[in-house]
Design a protein around this motif. Structure first.
Motif, short mmCIF file in Angstrom:
data_model
loop_
_atom_site.label_atom_id
_atom_site.label_comp_id
_atom_site.label_asym_id
_atom_site.label_seq_id
_atom_site.Cartn_x
_atom_site.Cartn_y
_atom_site.Cartn_z
N ASN A 1 -40.20 2.58 7.97
CA ASN A 1 -40.09 1.67 9.11
C ASN A 1 -38.93 0.67 9.02
O ASN A 1 -38.87 -0.27 9.80
CB ASN A 1 -41.40 0.87 9.28
N ALA A 2 -38.04 0.85 8.07
CA ALA A 2 -36.94 -0.11 7.92
C ALA A 2 -35.98 0.00 9.10
O ALA A 2 -35.85 1.04 9.74
CB ALA A 2 -36.21 0.14 6.61
N LYS A 3 -35.26 -1.08 9.37
CA LYS A 3 -34.32 -1.11 10.48
C LYS A 3 -33.05 -0.33 10.17
O LYS A 3 -32.68 -0.15 9.01
CB LYS A 3 -33.96 -2.56 10.82
N CYS A 4 -32.37 0.08 11.23
CA CYS A 4 -31.09 0.76 11.11
C CYS A 4 -29.99 -0.31 11.12
O CYS A 4 -30.02 -1.22 11.95
CB CYS A 4 -30.89 1.75 12.25
N ASN A 5 -29.04 -0.19 10.20
CA ASN A 5 -27.98 -1.17 10.04
C ASN A 5 -26.64 -0.61 10.51
O ASN A 5 -26.31 0.55 10.23
CB ASN A 5 -27.85 -1.58 8.57
N PHE A 6 -25.86 -1.46 11.22
CA PHE A 6 -24.56 -1.04 11.76
C PHE A 6 -23.47 -2.02 11.31
O PHE A 6 -23.60 -3.22 11.50
CB PHE A 6 -24.59 -0.99 13.29
N TRP A 7 -22.38 -1.48 10.74
CA TRP A 7 -21.22 -2.28 10.37
C TRP A 7 -19.99 -1.74 11.07
O TRP A 7 -19.73 -0.53 11.05
CB TRP A 7 -20.93 -2.21 8.87
N ARG A 8 -19.20 -2.63 11.67
CA ARG A 8 -17.87 -2.24 12.14
C ARG A 8 -16.90 -2.25 10.96
O ARG A 8 -17.17 -2.86 9.92
CB ARG A 8 -17.37 -3.23 13.18
N LYS A 9 -15.76 -1.60 11.16
CA LYS A 9 -14.72 -1.60 10.13
C LYS A 9 -14.25 -3.03 9.90
O LYS A 9 -13.96 -3.76 10.82
CB LYS A 9 -13.54 -0.73 10.56
N GLY A 10 -14.21 -3.42 8.63
CA GLY A 10 -13.73 -4.74 8.26
C GLY A 10 -14.78 -5.82 8.24
O GLY A 10 -14.50 -6.95 7.81
N GLU A 11 -16.00 -5.51 8.68
CA GLU A 11 -17.04 -6.54 8.68
C GLU A 11 -17.53 -6.80 7.27
O GLU A 11 -17.62 -5.91 6.43
CB GLU A 11 -18.21 -6.12 9.58
N ARG A 12 -17.85 -8.02 7.03
CA ARG A 12 -18.27 -8.47 5.71
C ARG A 12 -19.53 -7.74 5.25
O ARG A 12 -20.47 -7.56 6.03
CB ARG A 12 -18.50 -9.98 5.72
N GLU B 1 -27.43 -4.62 -0.39
CA GLU B 1 -26.17 -3.98 -0.01
C GLU B 1 -26.33 -3.10 1.23
O GLU B 1 -25.41 -3.00 2.04
CB GLU B 1 -25.63 -3.15 -1.16
N LEU B 2 -27.47 -2.44 1.35
CA LEU B 2 -27.66 -1.49 2.44
C LEU B 2 -28.55 -2.05 3.55
O LEU B 2 -28.92 -1.32 4.47
CB LEU B 2 -28.28 -0.19 1.89
N TYR B 3 -28.85 -3.33 3.46
CA TYR B 3 -29.77 -3.91 4.45
C TYR B 3 -29.31 -5.31 4.83
O TYR B 3 -30.10 -6.25 4.90
CB TYR B 3 -31.19 -3.94 3.87
N SER B 4 -28.01 -5.45 5.08
CA SER B 4 -27.49 -6.79 5.40
C SER B 4 -26.42 -6.73 6.48
O SER B 4 -25.51 -7.55 6.50
CB SER B 4 -26.91 -7.42 4.13
N ALA B 5 -26.51 -5.77 7.40
CA ALA B 5 -25.50 -5.61 8.43
C ALA B 5 -25.57 -6.71 9.48
O ALA B 5 -26.65 -7.28 9.74
CB ALA B 5 -25.66 -4.25 9.11
N PRO B 6 -24.43 -7.02 10.10
CA PRO B 6 -24.45 -8.01 11.19
C PRO B 6 -25.34 -7.58 12.35
O PRO B 6 -25.88 -8.42 13.07
CB PRO B 6 -22.99 -8.08 11.62
N GLU B 7 -25.47 -6.27 12.52
CA GLU B 7 -26.33 -5.77 13.60
C GLU B 7 -27.36 -4.83 13.03
O GLU B 7 -27.04 -3.87 12.33
CB GLU B 7 -25.50 -5.05 14.66
N GLN B 8 -28.62 -5.13 13.32
CA GLN B 8 -29.74 -4.31 12.87
C GLN B 8 -30.62 -3.98 14.06
O GLN B 8 -30.86 -4.82 14.92
CB GLN B 8 -30.56 -5.04 11.80
N GLN B 9 -31.09 -2.75 14.12
CA GLN B 9 -31.94 -2.30 15.22
C GLN B 9 -33.16 -1.60 14.64
O GLN B 9 -33.07 -0.83 13.68
CB GLN B 9 -31.19 -1.34 16.13
#
Length: 474
Positions: A406-417, A431-439
């Motif tokens: 049930n974990a969220k999906c993470n999205f990173w654009r190129k260059g995002e921290r 590392e794999l669960y800290s994206a600026p956008e999560q759905q």
């Protein structure tokens, strides 16, 4: 100069690689000195250069006939060697060939033959060198110079434009071991079977196989595999590795081979190339640069293997969770559409998997069960529990990490921290669960989350004016 000859000429080159003190391969020199061919000289670079200078000077003085028999023979052995190749001087070349013919020194003639076979190369000077050997053989008087006359007559051995093709056709068209065929064609020692002519023939064979398509290429690919490896499974023609990759992969540019053959090709290529190209990119740089289309085929296979590996392990981990399996079936269908580029969807270009401890155990078990080399490479994650797995994907400039359960999906654009790297062996917590956008996936049986994911993927990087694609209903 062959790799073996180069080591003999510069012993410290090997020691520099090993990062130890300078060594002198005395036993190796003595052994090679007993073998016929260009490697049959134990002279180092300084001795070779001194001999070449003596020969050049003798020719300039018009005293080539004063050369000792041993000097004449050794000069023929190093005819193509650095530092002062005799082939580069037309006057010296003419004088040496005239002297060998006039003196009737068979050992010198055979040294020229060995130089041709081992030092085979392209270029007009080499073509002239080959023609001089051919003419010398034809007008030879005295003791027999077979098998060389017969081989030149039957297979054009001393025609540089013909010989590689003839040898390649002979190997590909036979069911006998490649080394046996090479021996019949005059390449009857280890040095000759790994020398320039053998390599040129191998490259020609790879070009022929690379031009084939589909199932008809499989028997020929088996011949390439048999030819390129030594008895210990190591690559014989390292410089020709990109050509070997092309022969084994380009026939499958549009269609995938049977599963068993694909697994064998991946295993062979990784063994020859020094590992998985995703985790050992430096070893595969020549292939990326010289055979990009073939490299793309391999990456396509490995990408799909990683995604389907993720699917398989999640299926196994949810074996006793009916609700979880239903939820997962929709997500599997969604990512499969992007993996295969269905209905014009952008394709997943790269993929990697990071498992918890339980998933890693199941993955290793699956790799053994399927004999699939591509399934042995994956990362380890510490973000979630031991049963959780992360699917790391790149679509265009977007990096996506979706999770099992049930974990969220993470999205990173190129260059995002904080954007994680693909192909890491281990990912630390966060590392794999800290994206600026999560759905999240709030309602697996509806299209709400699928529309959102598609808008993120396609709206940012593809068809920004319209986001209309969605996977078919499961």
């Amino acid at each position: 100069m062959t790799g073996l000859a180069a080591i003999l000429a510069q012993p410290d080159a090997l020691s520099r690689r090993l990062k130890v003190g300078s060594i002198e391969p005395i036993a190796l020199n003595r052994t090679v000195a007993t073998l016929p061919g260009i490697g049959g000289t134990a002279m180092d670079a300084e001795q070779t250069g001194a001999l070449q200078r003596r020969v050049h000077e003798a020719v300039e003085r018009g005293e080539v006939e004063a050369l000792k028999r041993r000097d004449l023979r050794e000069a023929c052995k190093v005819f193509l060697h650095d530092p002062q190749p005799l082939i580069d001087n037309v006057q010296t070349t003419d004088a040496i060939f005239e002297r060998v013919g006039a003196k009737g020194q068979r050992s010198a003639l055979f040294a020229l033959v060995a130089a041709y076979i081992d030092g085979f190369r392209e270029g007009e000077a080499f073509k002239l060198f080959a023609e001089r050997i051919r003419q010398l053989l034809r007008r030879w008087k005295g003791r027999s110079v077979e098998p060389w006359v017969g081989l030149d007559r039957s297979v054009g051995l001393f025609d540089p434009q013909k010989a590689p093709t003839t040898i390649a056709d002979a190997v590909l068209g036979s069911d006998r071991p490649p080394l046996e065929i090479l021996s019949r064609l005059g390449l009857d020692t280890t040095i000759r079977q790994r020398g320039g002519l053998a390599e040129a023939a191998f490259v020609e064979a790879t070009r022929k196989v690379a031009g084939k398509r589909g199932l008809a290429s499989i028997p020929l690919q088996e011949r390439i595999i048999e030819w390129v490896r030594d008895a210990d499974g190591r690559i014989i023609f390292a410089r020709a590795f990109p050509h070997a990759v092309s022969a084994l992969l380009l026939p499958w540019a549009n269609d995938d081979p049977p599963k068993e053959h694909r697994g064998r090709l991946i295993e062979v290529l990784q063994a020859l190339g020094g590992g998985d190209p995703r985790t050992k990119p430096a070893a595969w740089r020549p292939v990326r640069e010289q055979a990009p289309d073939a490299y793309a085929v391999l990456m396509r296979w490995l990408t799909r293997a990683s995604v389907f590996q993720f699917f398989d392990i999640v299926d196994r981990s949810l074996a006793h969770d009916p609700a979880g399996r239903k939820m997962w079936s929709y997500r599997r269908r969604f990512w499969t559409a992007y993996l295969l580029g269905e209905e014009g969807a952008p394709e997943i270009e790269e993929a990697w998997v990071a498992f918890g401890s339980d998933g890693a155990r199941l993955a290793r078990q699956a790799a053994r069960e399927n004999s699939e080399a591509g399934l042995t490479a994956f990362g380890h994650q510490e973000d979630k529990g031991s049963t959780h797995a992360a699917l790391i994907m790149r679509i265009g400039d977007l990096l996506i990490v979706d999770w099992s359960h049930n974990a969220k999906c993470n999205f990173w654009r190129k260059g995002e921290r904080g954007r994680p790297e693909l192909y890491r062996s281990r990912y630390q917590k966060g590392e794999l669960y800290s994206a600026p956008e999560q759905q999240s996936h709030p309602s697996p049986s509806t299209y709400s989350w699928q529309k959102t994911f598609a808008a993120i993927i396609e709206g940012r990087h593809f068809w920004s004016e319209r986001v209309s694609w969605r996977p078919k209903r499961v």
